[in-house]
Enzyme design. Structure first.
Site, mmCIF file in Angstrom:
data_model
loop_
_atom_site.group_PDB
_atom_site.id
_atom_site.type_symbol
_atom_site.label_atom_id
_atom_site.label_comp_id
_atom_site.label_asym_id
_atom_site.label_seq_id
_atom_site.Cartn_x
_atom_site.Cartn_y
_atom_site.Cartn_z
ATOM 1 N N GLU A 183 0.792 -1.233 0.000
ATOM 2 C CA GLU A 183 0.000 0.000 0.000
ATOM 3 C C GLU A 183 0.827 1.287 0.000
ATOM 4 O OE1 GLU A 183 -2.742 -0.617 3.253
ATOM 5 O OE2 GLU A 183 -3.472 -2.480 2.403
ATOM 6 N N GLU A 229 -6.236 -10.543 -1.643
ATOM 7 C CA GLU A 229 -7.071 -10.357 -0.438
ATOM 8 C C GLU A 229 -8.548 -10.304 -0.815
ATOM 9 O OE1 GLU A 229 -5.661 -7.069 1.973
ATOM 10 O OE2 GLU A 229 -3.562 -7.527 1.539
#
Ligand code: 9MR
Length: 379
Positions: free
Chosen positions: A162, A268
């Site tokens: 991220e 995910e």
């Protein structure tokens, strides 16, 4: 009793004890990983509670159905090195041991992130700002120790997590970036490669399949590849909802990322059914609920209407149909959790809701989405 009938029923009677079964015993569905053999690996994030044996019934599902496992939290920096030089490997070791027994591949998640990273990583001496040299040394030491310990056993690492900004600019202004500079990403990949030259190294992020963020991801990855940084794959987290995003955006992302020569990992995946104004996975975003909003924002506290359950199954199946079309470039598809009751989405972006994003329900039974996904795989 007819002799043949006795022969047929005896094994059931023995398995269930002396009383004759009143209900048909539940037939376990075939392992999901068998349906995807030769296509891509199918994975699940495993919670620390499961690794510690505190969630009865979840571990057998992981063992039976998944051939890739990711620690949901146990391999993050705050879990692995809470204090400088003090490493805690117990939970991660359990995941690796379980995977060794079942033949699953372990994904290490994650080495360099702005979240779930203890403050000491970023504290300078006597309150001074952290120098580049010290920050780099800390980052490298962490990567060297953690990747080195599992060398050859953890085959794939989410190295940087991220790092792309949701707002203006490409890079998020994280403490790592502030201390080291923009090349902290390249340095992290180099350190991981040095610690285990055979590991597959992944850049992992959310929303990079969406139009606002995909160009930034492409820019970052292209730059890294041009600089010969050892990045091998991009992880599209895929925290989706049944309404959003359109799968066409994900398809575009798979095409464009793989055109760079990278493998694509779906890292995910979950498919929330609840309303939300926010789409993403930035954990610092939380929405509150007034009592009036509860009815609207948390509508399925008792049960999920069949119609929504069906919609969920259909969207999951469509997502897997897409992944299967791109099986040549997709290395794995990991679900972010095992069962609905354990999903992080019950607390995000609104706390205390009842969401239904995964393939197993709260009583650990396979949901319509499970069977839809199995069917999409062709078995
Ligand atoms: O599922 C994880 C949850 O248990 C943690 O509380 C949370 C804290 O940041 O992290 C969740 O996992 C995140 C993952 O590590 C990175 N991408 C977003 C995931 C969902 O927040």
């Amino acid at each position: 009793m007819n002799k043949n009938l006795l022969f047929l029923t005896l094994p059931f009677a023995l398995t269930l004890g002396s009383t004759f079964p009143e209900r048909k015993p539940m037939v376990e569905p075939a392992p999901l990983k068998d349906s995807f053999k030769g296509k891509f690996r199918i994975g699940a994030a495993v919670s620390t509670a499961t690794l510690r044996g505190q969630e009865a019934g979840v571990e057998p599902i992981v063992r039976r159905h998944f051939d890739s496992v990711t620690a949901e939290n146990a391999m993050k920096p705050d879990a692995m090195q809470p204090r400088e030089g003090q490493f805690t490997f117990d939970d991660a070791d359990k995941l690796v041991a379980m995977a060794t027994e079942t033949g699953a591949e372990v994904v290490g998640h994650t080495l360099v992130w702005h979240s779930q990273t203890p403050g000491w990583f970023f504290e300078g001496k006597d309150g001074q700002p952290l120098s580049r040299d010290v920050a780099l040394a800390r980052m490298r030491a962490h990567i060297k120790t953690v990747v080195g310990r599992y060398k050859g056993r953890v085959k794939e690492w989410d190295v940087v997590n991220e790092a792309i900004n949701d707002g203006p600019g490409v890079l998020r202004d994280t403490p790592w970036r502030k201390a080291i500079g923009d090349d902290y990403i390249a340095e992290a990949f180099r350190a991981a490669h040095e610690a285990d030259p055979s590991a597959i190294l992944v850049y992992n992020d959310y929303n990079i399949e969406l139009d606002y963020k995909r160009p930034k991801a492409l820019e970052l990855l292209k730059k890294l590849l041009d600089q010969k940084v050892p990045v091998h794959a991009v992880g599209i987290q895929s925290h989706w909802r049944i309404e959003n995003p359109p799968l066409a955006e994900a398809e575009k992302a798979i095409q464009e990322f793989s055109a760079l020569g990278l493998k694509v990992m779906i890292t995910e995946l979950d498919m929330g059914v609840l309303p939300s104004r926010y789409q993403g996975a930035d954990i610092s975003v939380t929405e509150g609920m007034t009592p009036e909003q509860v009815a609207v924002m948390n509508p399925y506290t008792k049960a999920l209407p069949d119609e929504i359950d069906q919609k969920h199954a259909e969207k999951m199946a469509s997502a897997f149909e897409l992944f299967l079309r791109y099986r040549k470039v997709i290395g794995r598809v990991t679900l972010w959790g095992v069962h609905d009751g354990g999903s992080w989405l019950n607390n995000f972006p609104v706390r205390g809701r009842t969401d239904y994003p995964l393939l197993f329900d709260r009583s650990l039974k396979p949901k319509p989405a499970f069977f839809a996904v199995q069917k999409a795989a062709g078995s």
